[in-house]
Scaffold this motif. Sequence first.
Motif, PDB file in Angstrom:
ATOM      1  N   GLU A 256       0.835  -1.206   0.000  1.00  0.00           N
ATOM      2  CA  GLU A 256       0.000   0.000   0.000  1.00  0.00           C
ATOM      3  C   GLU A 256       0.871   1.257   0.000  1.00  0.00           C
ATOM      4  O   GLU A 256       0.482   2.299  -0.554  1.00  0.00           O
ATOM      5  N   ALA A 257       2.062   1.180   0.630  1.00  0.00           N
ATOM      6  CA  ALA A 257       2.974   2.329   0.625  1.00  0.00           C
ATOM      7  C   ALA A 257       3.456   2.636  -0.792  1.00  0.00           C
ATOM      8  O   ALA A 257       3.574   3.805  -1.178  1.00  0.00           O
ATOM      9  N   VAL A 258       3.717   1.595  -1.565  1.00  0.00           N
ATOM     10  CA  VAL A 258       4.137   1.798  -2.953  1.00  0.00           C
ATOM     11  C   VAL A 258       3.003   2.434  -3.761  1.00  0.00           C
ATOM     12  O   VAL A 258       3.225   3.384  -4.527  1.00  0.00           O
ATOM     13  N   VAL A 259       1.801   1.946  -3.578  1.00  0.00           N
ATOM     14  CA  VAL A 259       0.656   2.490  -4.313  1.00  0.00           C
ATOM     15  C   VAL A 259       0.419   3.954  -3.946  1.00  0.00           C
ATOM     16  O   VAL A 259       0.207   4.807  -4.811  1.00  0.00           O
ATOM     17  N   ALA A 260       0.465   4.249  -2.648  1.00  0.00           N
ATOM     18  CA  ALA A 260       0.239   5.622  -2.203  1.00  0.00           C
ATOM     19  C   ALA A 260       1.335   6.560  -2.692  1.00  0.00           C
ATOM     20  O   ALA A 260       1.056   7.662  -3.196  1.00  0.00           O
ATOM     21  N   GLY A 261       2.596   6.140  -2.555  1.00  0.00           N
ATOM     22  CA  GLY A 261       3.698   6.986  -3.000  1.00  0.00           C
ATOM     23  C   GLY A 261       3.692   7.203  -4.494  1.00  0.00           C
ATOM     24  O   GLY A 261       3.914   8.325  -4.973  1.00  0.00           O
ATOM     25  N   PHE A 262       3.397   6.156  -5.237  1.00  0.00           N
ATOM     26  CA  PHE A 262       3.344   6.277  -6.688  1.00  0.00           C
ATOM     27  C   PHE A 262       2.173   7.158  -7.117  1.00  0.00           C
ATOM     28  O   PHE A 262       2.294   7.966  -8.041  1.00  0.00           O
ATOM     29  N   GLY A 263       1.053   7.020  -6.435  1.00  0.00           N
ATOM     30  CA  GLY A 263      -0.110   7.829  -6.775  1.00  0.00           C
ATOM     31  C   GLY A 263       0.118   9.311  -6.566  1.00  0.00           C
ATOM     32  O   GLY A 263      -0.385  10.151  -7.326  1.00  0.00           O
ATOM     33  N   HIS A 264       0.902   9.669  -5.539  1.00  0.00           N
ATOM     34  CA  HIS A 264       1.164  11.075  -5.268  1.00  0.00           C
ATOM     35  C   HIS A 264       2.214  11.671  -6.212  1.00  0.00           C
ATOM     36  O   HIS A 264       2.154  12.865  -6.520  1.00  0.00           O
ATOM     37  N   GLY A 265       3.167  10.847  -6.661  1.00  0.00           N
ATOM     38  CA  GLY A 265       4.282  11.412  -7.421  1.00  0.00           C
ATOM     39  C   GLY A 265       4.281  11.151  -8.904  1.00  0.00           C
ATOM     40  O   GLY A 265       4.993  11.838  -9.646  1.00  0.00           O
ATOM     41  N   ALA A 266       3.501  10.188  -9.370  1.00  0.00           N
ATOM     42  CA  ALA A 266       3.584   9.769 -10.779  1.00  0.00           C
ATOM     43  C   ALA A 266       3.223  10.898 -11.741  1.00  0.00           C
ATOM     44  O   ALA A 266       3.913  11.129 -12.739  1.00  0.00           O
ATOM     45  N   ARG A 267       2.155  11.620 -11.456  1.00  0.00           N
ATOM     46  CA  ARG A 267       1.729  12.654 -12.396  1.00  0.00           C
ATOM     47  C   ARG A 267       2.720  13.808 -12.464  1.00  0.00           C
ATOM     48  O   ARG A 267       2.967  14.370 -13.535  1.00  0.00           O
ATOM     49  N   VAL A 268       3.308  14.145 -11.327  1.00  0.00           N
ATOM     50  CA  VAL A 268       4.299  15.225 -11.323  1.00  0.00           C
ATOM     51  C   VAL A 268       5.543  14.813 -12.106  1.00  0.00           C
ATOM     52  O   VAL A 268       6.067  15.593 -12.927  1.00  0.00           O
ATOM     53  N   VAL A 269       6.034  13.608 -11.866  1.00  0.00           N
ATOM     54  CA  VAL A 269       7.214  13.119 -12.573  1.00  0.00           C
ATOM     55  C   VAL A 269       6.929  13.005 -14.069  1.00  0.00           C
ATOM     56  O   VAL A 269       7.771  13.382 -14.906  1.00  0.00           O
ATOM     57  N   THR A 270       5.755  12.503 -14.427  1.00  0.00           N
ATOM     58  CA  THR A 270       5.404  12.378 -15.841  1.00  0.00           C
ATOM     59  C   THR A 270       5.339  13.737 -16.518  1.00  0.00           C
ATOM     60  O   THR A 270       5.856  13.917 -17.633  1.00  0.00           O
ATOM     61  N   ALA A 271       4.724  14.703 -15.862  1.00  0.00           N
ATOM     62  CA  ALA A 271       4.643  16.044 -16.434  1.00  0.00           C
ATOM     63  C   ALA A 271       6.026  16.661 -16.604  1.00  0.00           C
ATOM     64  O   ALA A 271       6.332  17.262 -17.643  1.00  0.00           O
ATOM     65  N   ALA A 272       6.873  16.509 -15.588  1.00  0.00           N
ATOM     66  CA  ALA A 272       8.239  17.043 -15.685  1.00  0.00           C
ATOM     67  C   ALA A 272       9.017  16.364 -16.808  1.00  0.00           C
ATOM     68  O   ALA A 272       9.764  17.024 -17.549  1.00  0.00           O
ATOM     69  N   ALA A 273       8.840  15.048 -16.953  1.00  0.00           N
ATOM     70  CA  ALA A 273       9.551  14.322 -18.007  1.00  0.00           C
ATOM     71  C   ALA A 273       9.073  14.756 -19.391  1.00  0.00           C
ATOM     72  O   ALA A 273       9.891  14.919 -20.314  1.00  0.00           O
ATOM     73  N   ILE A 274       7.775  14.962 -19.550  1.00  0.00           N
ATOM     74  CA  ILE A 274       7.242  15.396 -20.846  1.00  0.00           C
ATOM     75  C   ILE A 274       7.796  16.766 -21.225  1.00  0.00           C
ATOM     76  O   ILE A 274       8.129  17.033 -22.392  1.00  0.00           O
ATOM     77  N   ILE A 275       7.913  17.645 -20.242  1.00  0.00           N
ATOM     78  CA  ILE A 275       8.489  18.973 -20.510  1.00  0.00           C
ATOM     79  C   ILE A 275       9.938  18.842 -20.978  1.00  0.00           C
ATOM     80  O   ILE A 275      10.348  19.464 -21.979  1.00  0.00           O
ATOM     81  N   MET A 276      10.735  18.043 -20.272  1.00  0.00           N
ATOM     82  CA  MET A 276      12.144  17.883 -20.643  1.00  0.00           C
ATOM     83  C   MET A 276      12.277  17.205 -22.008  1.00  0.00           C
ATOM     84  O   MET A 276      13.129  17.595 -22.827  1.00  0.00           O
ATOM     85  N   ILE A 277      11.455  16.201 -22.278  1.00  0.00           N
ATOM     86  CA  ILE A 277      11.499  15.523 -23.580  1.00  0.00           C
ATOM     87  C   ILE A 277      11.163  16.500 -24.698  1.00  0.00           C
ATOM     88  O   ILE A 277      11.811  16.509 -25.762  1.00  0.00           O
ATOM     89  N   SER A 278      10.173  17.348 -24.468  1.00  0.00           N
ATOM     90  CA  SER A 278       9.778  18.321 -25.490  1.00  0.00           C
ATOM     91  C   SER A 278      10.894  19.321 -25.762  1.00  0.00           C
ATOM     92  O   SER A 278      11.164  19.674 -26.919  1.00  0.00           O
ATOM     93  N   VAL A 279      11.528  19.782 -24.691  1.00  0.00           N
ATOM     94  CA  VAL A 279      12.630  20.749 -24.852  1.00  0.00           C
ATOM     95  C   VAL A 279      13.795  20.121 -25.612  1.00  0.00           C
ATOM     96  O   VAL A 279      14.321  20.699 -26.579  1.00  0.00           O
ATOM     97  N   PHE A 280      14.215  18.938 -25.184  1.00  0.00           N
ATOM     98  CA  PHE A 280      15.357  18.291 -25.830  1.00  0.00           C
ATOM     99  C   PHE A 280      15.026  17.909 -27.276  1.00  0.00           C
ATOM    100  O   PHE A 280      15.889  18.017 -28.162  1.00  0.00           O
ATOM    101  N   SER A 281      13.803  17.468 -27.528  1.00  0.00           N
ATOM    102  CA  SER A 281      13.430  17.043 -28.878  1.00  0.00           C
ATOM    103  C   SER A 281      13.441  18.205 -29.856  1.00  0.00           C
ATOM    104  O   SER A 281      13.600  18.000 -31.072  1.00  0.00           O
ATOM    105  N   GLY A 282      13.273  19.423 -29.356  1.00  0.00           N
ATOM    106  CA  GLY A 282      13.315  20.572 -30.245  1.00  0.00           C
ATOM    107  C   GLY A 282      14.655  20.719 -30.947  1.00  0.00           C
ATOM    108  O   GLY A 282      14.728  21.242 -32.067  1.00  0.00           O
ATOM    109  N   PHE A 283      15.732  20.241 -30.311  1.00  0.00           N
ATOM    110  CA  PHE A 283      17.052  20.341 -30.925  1.00  0.00           C
ATOM    111  C   PHE A 283      17.225  19.365 -32.086  1.00  0.00           C
ATOM    112  O   PHE A 283      18.163  19.519 -32.872  1.00  0.00           O
ATOM    113  N   ILE A 284      16.338  18.372 -32.193  1.00  0.00           N
ATOM    114  CA  ILE A 284      16.425  17.438 -33.318  1.00  0.00           C
ATOM    115  C   ILE A 284      16.142  18.152 -34.634  1.00  0.00           C
ATOM    116  O   ILE A 284      16.594  17.729 -35.703  1.00  0.00           O
TER     117      ILE A 284
END
Length: 367
Positions: A256-284
Motif C-alpha cells: 500500500e505504501a508503494v501504491v500511495a507513494g506512486f499515486g502522489h508522485g507519478a503525475r508530477v514526474v510524468t509532467a516534468a519528463a514530458i516537458i524535458m522531452i519536449s525541450v530536448f526534442s526541439g534540438f532534433i
Amino acid sequence: MAALLIAVVGLGVVAVPTLDLHLGMPDDSTAAPDTTQRKAYDLLSAGFGKGFNGPLIVAVDAPAGTVQTAADQVAGQIRGLDNVDAVTEPVLNQAGDTAILTVIPTSGPSDTATEDLVRAIRQQDGTAAGAAIGVTGLTAINIDMSAKLGAALIPYLAIVVGLAFILLMLVFRSLLVPVKATLGFLLSVAATFGAVVAVFQWGWLADVLGVDQVGPIISFLPVVLIGIVFGLAMDYQVFLVTRMREEYVHGTPPREAVVAGFGHGARVVTAAAIIMISVFSGFILAPDAIIKSVGFALGIAVLFDALIVRMTIVPAVMTLLGKTAWWLPRWLDKLLPNVDVEGEKLRHQLDDAPESSPVRAAEHASA
C-alpha cells in the motif's frame, strides 16, 4: 512481474547496438549538405580521395646528421602500411635534427581505418635508426581526444554512480533501493546509447529524423548525457520513492505504501519528463548533426528513464520486494548517520512529550 520483464527486456534489446559504439570528433563530412564546408569536403574527396581532408603530420626526431636517413627510412616504412595513399618527401628543419613528412590516408578523417593507421605509424617509433616518431595534425588530435574521453567514461560513471549510491543509502536507509536506482539508470543509459548508435551511426530512421550523414558519435556526448540524465533520473527517483518511504515508516504496509507513494508522485514526474522531452526534442530540428544527436540522446534518455524505468520498473520492483526493499544490515544501520527525511524521530518526540512541555503546548496552540 509481466510489466517488469517487458520493460527490462525491451530496454535490453534497444541497448544491443551500444556494443558497436564508435566515438569520434566531428569533421566537415557531418555538416549539412548545403554548407560551404561540406561542399568543399565533397569536392576534395571526389578529386583527391577522402584522406586528403585529414592528412597526418609525422615528425621524425633524430641526432643531427642522421635525420635525413632516418626520415627516408620512416617514409618507406609508412608507404608499406595499409590504408596509405601518399607520403610526401621529408622536410628538414634548419638545425638538421627534425624532419616532417605528410601522410595522406586512403580513408576519411573519421573512419576506423584512419585510427588504425595512426596507431600503426606510432608503432614504428624507434625502429628507424633510433629515431623518435610522433604523429600530429587535426585528425590525429581528434583521435587522441576521443580516446581520452572514451577511457575516462568508465571511471567517471563509477564515481557518479558510487557517490549517488551512498547518498541514496543514507536517505532511504536501504541497500536494495539504491541498487535498483543505479541499475535502472545504467539500463536506461545503455538503451539510450543503443538508440543513438542505431540512428546516427547505423542510419536507422535517418531519413525520418533528417540525418544526412552517419558516422561516429561525438566524443563528449556520453559525458554530457550521463551527467544531465543522471541528475534528472535521481530527481525522479527521490521524488517517487521518498513518498513510498514516508508511508512505510509511518505504518503503511509495503504494498500500500508503494501504491500511495506512486499515486502522489507519478503525475508530477510524468509532467516534468514530458516537458524535458519536449525541450530536448526541439534540438532534433536543428540542421547541425551534432546538435541533432545531442537533442535526440537527451530526449530519448529522459523517455526511457522517466517513463519506463521510474514509472514501470521502480514500482514493479518495489512491489515485488515488499518489506525487503527497506532492509539494511544492523551493523550498517549503526554506522550510517540517520538523516530522518521522514521526520519520524520528531513525531516520536512529540508523542512522548509531556502535556505541559513547551513542545506539546506549541502543538496544541498550532492545532
